[in-house]
Design a protein around this motif. Structure first.
Motif: not given
Length: 348
Positions: A97-104, A151-156
């Motif tokens: 899964a993606t992370i919201f801030y790629p550099d954080w 897919a629901t996890l990265p932000c919320a």
């Protein structure tokens, strides 16, 4: 190096872009070439993505200028399709899964991370059948979750975890007040329940309140029929107030949140659903020795800790509805309607 080169079936991708039309962005679909991989990049076949309120604001042009042709959405999940020649963290077939801030990755937030947030400003996001990201900008999907759930996890979910656990130091016996029944709210409810905390949900819908109680909310308050909901929250907490409040409303709700807060409690400032407006009177915050934590999603380290917690406690994201690849505008419309309960997912 079979994993380092994309196969012929990966030479093109379906991509969704925000294209300016008569002064406002609209979603347009096109076929693009597969992104080229640098030595430390990973090609992810995105199988599902999810919407956040932020995505609606971006579509409406309410979060500042957006690059014409931007690929939206921060939240995506799927399988690794190919890796760059120096990638060591992943191999083809891994579920990620993606992370919201790629550099954080870890440590405290820095303002330089802001422009890198996926799907906003100038940083392309996850709404495409294939995306290329640095190998450090992904997390492994818990074995207990489907790709759609992940897919629901990265932000919320990461936001709720950061607010309650990392910054809030949530403990059993605490009382958590949550505004609404969207993604952040329901993840907060589930996390709080798993910690043994007591959760109060604010909602304008009796039906949604009923569903929240079925998920484990100790109490619910309808803020339309009970506009002085802060008074009710204090009644529900024996006059003490909530120890943790997830503040999602903004200027129209903040003063009531302050009045609902227990001495030495914490407000996690997350959303501004009611817009930007006059500053609240913060004198009460001082009087009760309370704290406001500004929460802006979280790091990869937070996400990985959350995933371990999800696995350990068997948590399952609440999905309101799932849309197909040709129904992306309808998914946005569902979010804009405010009728959703939980997360809205797009299957690609």
């Amino acid at each position: 190096m079979p994993d380092s080169v994309a196969s012929s079936s990966l030479t093109s991708r379906r991509v969704y872009r925000l294209i300016s039309h008569e002064g406002s962005p609209q979603i347009r679909t096109s076929e693009d070439a597969t992104p080229a991989l640098g030595p430390h990049d990973v090609l992810v076949r995105i199988e599902a993505a999810s919407l956040n309120y932020r995505d609606l604001l971006i579509l409406r042009g309410q979060l500042g200028a957006v690059r014409d042709g931007l690929i939206p959405l921060s939240d995506g999940a799927g399988h690794v399709a190919a890796v760059g020649e120096k990638v060591t963290r992943w191999k083809a077939g891994d579920r990620v899964a993606t992370i919201f801030y790629p550099d954080w990755i870890d440590g405290p937030y820095r303002e330089a991370f802001g422009p890198t947030a996926l799907g906003g400003g100038n940083a392309d996001g996850a709404l495409a059948t294939q995306i290329a990201v640095p190998e450090t900008a992904l997390v492994r999907i818990p074995e207990t979750l489907s790709v759609e759930e992940a897919a629901t996890l990265p932000c919320a979910a990461v936001t709720a975890w950061h607010a309650l656990v990392v910054r809030g130091q949530l403990a059993a016996g605490d009382t958590v007040l949550v505004q609404g029944t969207g993604g952040v709210a329901l993840f907060a409810l589930q996390i709080a329940n798993a910690f043994g905390a007591r959760t109060i949900i604010l909602s304008s819908s009796d039906e949604k309140a009923k569903r929240a109680r079925e998920l484990g909310a100790a109490a619910t308050v309808n803020y339309r029929t009970t506009p002085e909901w802060d008074v009710e929250v204090r009644k529900l907490t024996d006059g003490l107030g909530a120890s943790h409040i997830l503040e999602l409303g903004g200027p129209d709700t903040f003063d009531r949140s302050l009045r609902s807060l227990r001495a030495a409690g914490r407000i996690a400032q997350i959303g501004v659903f009611t817009g930007k407006g006059p500053q609240s009177n913060l004198f009460r915050l001082q009087l009760i020795n309370a704290t406001i934590d500004g929460i802006n999603v979280g790091s990869r380290e937070h996400f990985e800790a959350l995933n371990a917690f999800i696995t350990a406690h068997g948590l399952k994201p609440v999905i309101d509805s799932t849309y197909g690849p040709d129904d992306v505008p309808a998914a946005y419309d569902r979010l804009a309607s405010g009728r959703h309960f939980g997360k809205i997912v797009i299957k690609l």
